[in-house]
Design a protein around this motif. Structure first.
Motif, PDB file in Angstrom:
ATOM      1  N   LYS A  67     -34.395 -15.532  27.588  1.00 51.10           N
ATOM      2  CA  LYS A  67     -35.427 -16.570  27.386  1.00 51.10           C
ATOM      3  C   LYS A  67     -35.256 -17.249  26.030  1.00 51.10           C
ATOM      4  CE  LYS A  67     -38.757 -13.935  29.360  1.00 51.10           C
ATOM      5  NZ  LYS A  67     -40.064 -13.499  29.879  1.00 51.10           N
ATOM      6  N   LEU A  77     -29.549 -22.406  31.095  1.00 51.52           N
ATOM      7  CA  LEU A  77     -30.104 -21.985  32.391  1.00 51.52           C
ATOM      8  C   LEU A  77     -29.171 -22.390  33.534  1.00 51.52           C
ATOM      9  CD1 LEU A  77     -32.383 -20.517  33.813  1.00 51.52           C
ATOM     10  CD2 LEU A  77     -33.734 -22.627  33.788  1.00 51.52           C
ATOM     11  N   GLU A  81     -27.426 -19.850  36.149  1.00 56.63           N
ATOM     12  CA  GLU A  81     -27.569 -20.011  37.611  1.00 56.63           C
ATOM     13  C   GLU A  81     -26.200 -19.968  38.294  1.00 56.63           C
ATOM     14  OE1 GLU A  81     -29.585 -23.708  38.080  1.00 56.63           O
ATOM     15  OE2 GLU A  81     -31.552 -22.847  37.690  1.00 56.63           O
ATOM     16  N   LYS A 154     -37.322 -27.450  36.206  1.00 53.85           N
ATOM     17  CA  LYS A 154     -36.160 -27.164  37.055  1.00 53.85           C
ATOM     18  C   LYS A 154     -36.546 -27.105  38.531  1.00 53.85           C
ATOM     19  CE  LYS A 154     -32.584 -25.433  36.218  1.00 53.85           C
ATOM     20  NZ  LYS A 154     -31.234 -25.957  36.271  1.00 53.85           N
TER      21      LYS A 154
END
Ligand SMILES: CC(C)(COP(=O)(O)OP(=O)(O)OC[C@H]1O[C@@H](n2cnc3c(N)ncnc32)[C@H](O)[C@@H]1O)[C@@H](O)C(=O)NCCC(=O)NCCS
Ligand SMILES: Nc1ncnc2c1ncn2[C@@H]1O[C@H](COP(=O)(O)OP(=O)(O)OP(=O)(O)O)[C@@H](O)[C@H]1O
Length: 195
Positions: A67, A77, A81, A154
């Motif tokens: 985070k 991020l 992913e 997102k």
């Protein structure tokens, strides 16, 4: 052949709570976030560590460290992913092959965003007002407001999730949600009996 029901909705809108209600009705549930938890303490450690060495703490992927990294690097991020989503798909495929209930429920936050709709016979979306969503997420104390906003940005707007779904469960109260879950299960059983 089992019926495959996708379960989606925006962060903190009640996916896990609703998934537990489907389990209470005899459905077998697979949870994408839980799969990520398993991967972070095992199979994903080498790949995440290769890209984000600081995210590995005591041999596992630290969500707190992640985070921090995501907050200070707008591309992090997306990179995460690219590593995690293929592993999550493998885990899901294994569950789909092995689970034995009549109805399989797949709790997937990014179901539409990742182009997975066609893998399911129907999709249920959970929804609640954005005000209650924000209140519930921030009350957990696991995310700052900025981290919440970043995750939200997102995700597809909830109105689009609702429009694309076959069933909607409004998670304003537990009793209301449970009634709607029972209605969904009854409708699916009717569809299965007619097929
Ligand atoms: C960002 C992280 C570190 C936050 O961890 P934390 O324990 O605080 O939250 P948790 O994992 O329970 O996620 C809470 C919710 O955030 C949303 N969310 C998580 N990751 C993403 C993402 N990449 N894009 C959009 N929303 C996301 C989902 O609605 C999820 O249910 C963690 O979610 C993560 O590692 N995400 C990347 C993996 C991923 O894409 N997971 C989504 C399901 S496959
Ligand atoms: N039907 C409901 N009525 C009242 N409160 C609810 C209901 N469903 C969920 N909640 C509450 O909302 C919060 C978020 O619920 P939950 O963890 O199920 O959401 P989620 O969508 O799985 O979250 P995340 O996206 O972070 O994984 C929790 O505090 C939960 O108790």
């Amino acid at each position: 052949m089992s019926f495959r029901l996708g379960l989606t909705g925006s962060i903190g809108m009640g996916k896990s709570t609703t998934a537990a209600m489907f389990a209470d009705e005899g459905c077998a549930v697979w949870d994408a976030d839980a799969a990520v938890h398993r991967l972070y303490s095992g199979a994903a450690v080498p790949a995440v560590g290769a890209v984000f060495p600081n995210a590995i703490v005591d041999g596992t992927v630290s969500r707190e460290a992640l985070k921090q990294i995501i907050s200070s690097d707008s591309e992090a991020l997306g990179k995460l992913e690219a590593i995690i989503h293929p592993l999550v798909r493998q885990d899901r495929a294994r569950f789909a092959r092995e689970a034995e209930a009549d109805i399989l429920v797949f709790d997937i936050p990014l179901l539409f965003e990742t182009g997975s709709r066609d893998e399911f016979d129907a999709v249920t979306c959970v929804t609640v007002s954005p005000e209650i969503q924000r209140e519930r997420v921030l009350a957990r104390g696991t995310m700052t407001q900025a981290q919440f906003e970043m995750i939200l940005a997102k995700q597809m707007p909830i109105t689009e999730n609702v429009a694309l779904s076959d069933y909607v469960v409004v998670t304003d109260t537990v009793d209301h949600a449970r009634t709607q879950v029972r209605d969904v299960v009854a409708d699916i059983k009717r569809r299965m009996a007619d097929a």
